[in-house]
Design an enzyme around this catalytic site. Structure first.
Site, PDB file in Angstrom:
ATOM      1  CD  GLU A 173       2.658   9.436   1.047  1.00  0.00           C
ATOM      2  OE1 GLU A 173       3.301  10.172   0.283  1.00  0.00           O
ATOM      3  OE2 GLU A 173       2.854   8.218   1.165  1.00  0.00           O
ATOM      4  CG  ASP A 217       1.982   7.001  -2.091  1.00  0.00           C
ATOM      5  OD1 ASP A 217       0.960   6.334  -1.847  1.00  0.00           O
ATOM      6  OD2 ASP A 217       1.956   8.167  -2.538  1.00  0.00           O
ATOM      7  CG  ASP A 223       6.660   7.746  -3.288  1.00  0.00           C
ATOM      8  OD1 ASP A 223       6.596   7.707  -2.037  1.00  0.00           O
ATOM      9  OD2 ASP A 223       5.957   8.512  -3.973  1.00  0.00           O
ATOM     10  CG  ASP A 246       8.016  12.482  -1.480  1.00  0.00           C
ATOM     11  OD1 ASP A 246       9.147  12.813  -1.080  1.00  0.00           O
ATOM     12  OD2 ASP A 246       7.452  13.020  -2.451  1.00  0.00           O
TER      13      ASP A 246
END
Length: 634
Positions: free
Chosen positions: A425, A498, A500, A502
């Protein structure tokens, strides 16, 4: 089905001994990871289901106890306890201590029996630290205890028992398994599936490990009709009631339930004796062949559309949710994982049943037929458009690097069995990954733009998305009708995002694409999820990387908090190339999660909930599992 009531010790037949189970457990349960652990529960439950199929059991209760052991109770006939004529000991002890000993080898006791490997309760016993079995028969209650598969007491009468049934409690052996912690949701998925496939059977599960008791009960009088309705609960059905057929021929029972929705995927699942035949087989071939033929006959006869348009199987199965369930005396399983049904007679039985039943249904329900076939014709036109788009993504040759996407940093190795690609990403993380990788065998494909949600789009639209195009080209397998797993350029496809919200969203989008359009890649075990660290703990000159809050607490307890500094990684880009290599990319030190198709139905449900149009089910899903979230970036 009429079955024998005189089920006693003389009906227990022995095929071979129990040697080597503890020495080579994976030969018997597939693995010693969490999959193998849960398989122990399924083996015992399958015995209870066999009793239900024979007409002697109506209720099965599964409990995860406070100490981590599992108890399964049924109201079947109870395992025979009389003296076995050959072994001169209780038949209960023979069943629990001899591999492949049981009543299901005698077809007068069980016309149909399930079980994933058919190894039975003796293997569960062999791989348990301890196991206790209670049997109610003929007004008496009998008991025996085992440790590491060895009886530590005789079968003894311990009291009176009302009714009949078997109660088995076992504690998985930590010396055998990587983990002995059962996952409640994993068990729920299989137990609910069994309740759908065997209408009228009541199956409950209770988890007593936490202060707040969890409990679910599954009982479906509608059987696989209810199963199809469950599959479509997050989709809009094109007709209210599922179409249902049932036929019995020479002891083989075939059931089919199907319902069309306005979605673009195909949700067809086949089962044989309750086993999910995710590699398909003769029953699935018979269903698909008949469905396509009936559809084309109807279109031609009734001048639907232009009247001369020919549908493919993919066209008529767009938006279809279906369950094909067969129960037969001697199933023949084939394929890499023994989940492909090979019985040749099933193809003809299913084909004729669907041909007759569906043709009759369409004649009686012309409005529903018109909606279904118009959708199929729309799918055909979209397929033609997708075919043109797909031609743009084809690689002329597996060795022509010029056709690979420009953003791909390929590896020098050309052997796919030792090559791997990281799907990363963002530019920042992609840059670190490119610098930190081993260029010989590790490729990097960064995603810079938005990945389309394939749950809400037809293939023609999916193929216009640049990120998806790059992914298809890099994989080398093609897509749709052109798909060829043998052309896969990497045998490890590692999603690295990641930790998180997103990152989780992007990971789910990629997995949804693989699940809907590149299922063989998952089946082959090629898809993985990277596990980057959540924290770096520094004490003095020493760095420690930990992957969860629980690990962080444990590490601080070990080294002491004084003099430590803690860095929380919100993104992969926060790590320099050396750190990313050391923690997440080095084969000697990294942790990868392999994505499995073991429970395709549960995966289908999850992707439909998370990526579909319906908001209410997604909200309910998030509320239910919020307490289980480990890494949530807010």
């Amino acid at each position: 089905m009429s079955e024998r009531q005189d089920y006693d010790a003389t009906h227990i037949q022995v095929l071979e001994g129990l040697e080597a189970v503890r020495k080579r457990p994976s030969m018997y349960i597939g693995s010693v990871d969490t999959r193998g652990l849960h398989h122990l529960v399924y083996e015992i439950v399958d015995n209870s289901i066999d009793e239900a199929l024979a007409g002697f059991c109506t209720s099965i209760d599964v409990s995860i106890n406070a100490d981590g052991s599992v108890t399964v109770v049924d109201d079947g006939r109870g395992i025979p306890v009389g003296t076995h004529p050959k072994y001169k000991k209780s038949a209960l002890e023979v069943v629990l201590t001899v591999l492949h000993a049981g009543g299901k080898f005698d077809k007068s006791n069980y016309k149909v029996s399930g079980g994933l490997h058919g190894v039975g309760v003796s293997v569960v016993n062999a791989l348990s630290e301890w196991m206790e079995v209670e049997v109610k028969r003929e007004g008496k209650l009998y008991y025996q205890r085992y440790e590491h598969g060895v009886p530590v007491s005789d079968v003894s009468e311990i009291g009176n028992g009302d009714g009949t049934g078997t109660k088995s409690t076992f504690m998985p052996d930590p010396e055998i398994f990587e983990t002995t912690k059962f996952d409640y949701n994993t068990l729920i998925s299989r137990l609910r599936e069994l309740a759908f496939l065997n209408k009228g059977i009541r199956i409950s599960i209770t988890d007593s490990r936490e202060e707040e008791l969890e409990q679910d009960v599954f009982e479906y009088e509608g059987g696989i009709i209810s199963f199809v309705e469950h599959l479509n609960m997050n989709r809009t059905a094109l007709h209210k009631d599922p179409i249902y057929f049932e036929r019995e021929k020479e002891g083989t029972i075939v059931e089919i339930a199907m319902q069309y929705t306005d979605s673009y995927g195909e949700y067809v699942y086949s089962f044989a004796n309750n086993i999910n035949t995710h590699e398909g087989g003769t029953h699935l071939v018979g269903f698909k062949t008949a469905l396509t033929r009936v559809a084309n006959d109807y279109i031609k006869k009734n001048n639907v559309g232009k009247g001369d348009e020919k549908l493919t199987g993919d066209d008529i199965r767009e938006g279809l949710a279906a369950i094909i369930s067969v129960k037969l005396t001697e199933p023949q399983f084939e394929g890499q994982t023994k989940t492909k049904l090979g019985n040749s007679e099933l193809k003809g039985i299913v084909d004729s049943m669907v041909s007759e039943g569906l043709a009759e249904y369409m004649e009686e329900n012309p409005k529903v037929a018109a909606i279904i076939f118009q959708k199929a014709l729309d799918a055909r036109r979209a397929r033609e458009a997708a075919k043109k788009a797909r031609e743009l993504t084809r690689r002329k040759s597996a060795l022509e690097v010029s056709t690979l996407p420009g953003k791909l940093a390929d590896c020098s190795e050309k052997d796919p069995t030792v090559s791997e690609v990281y799907l990363v990403e963002g530019d920042s993380a992609g840059g670190s990954a490119k610098q930190g990788r081993d260029r010989k065998f590790q490729a990097i494909l960064p995603f810079r733009g938005k990945i389309i949600n394939v749950e809400k789009a037809r293939l023609a639209k999916v193929l216009k998305n640049n990120e998806i195009l790059s992914l298809i080209t890099a994989m080398g397998t093609g897509i749709g009708e052109d798909y060829n797993l043998e052309k896969a350029r990497y045998h490890k496809v590692i999603i690295m995002t990641d930790a998180d919200v997103d990152g989780a969203h992007i990971r789910t989008l990629i997995l949804t694409f693989f699940f809907r359009y590149m299922t063989p890649l998952i089946d082959a075990g090629y898809v993985y999820i990277a596990q980057p660290p959540l924290y770096k703990i520094k004490k003095g000159k020493k760095d420690y990387y930990v992957y969860s809050d629980r690990e962080k607490v444990a590490k601080l307890d070990e080294i002491g908090e004084k003099g430590t500094s803690i860095q929380r990684y919100k993104g992969l880009g926060e790590m320099n190339p050396e750190q990313l290599w050391e923690t997440t990319m080095n084969p000697d030190t990294r942790t990868l999660l392999q994505v499995s198709m073991e429970d395709a139905v549960a995966a289908d449900e999850m992707f439909s909930v998370l990526m579909g149009d319906e908001v209410a089910p997604r909200k309910a899903f998030i509320q239910k599992y919020a307490k289980d979230v480990v890494n949530l970036d807010v």
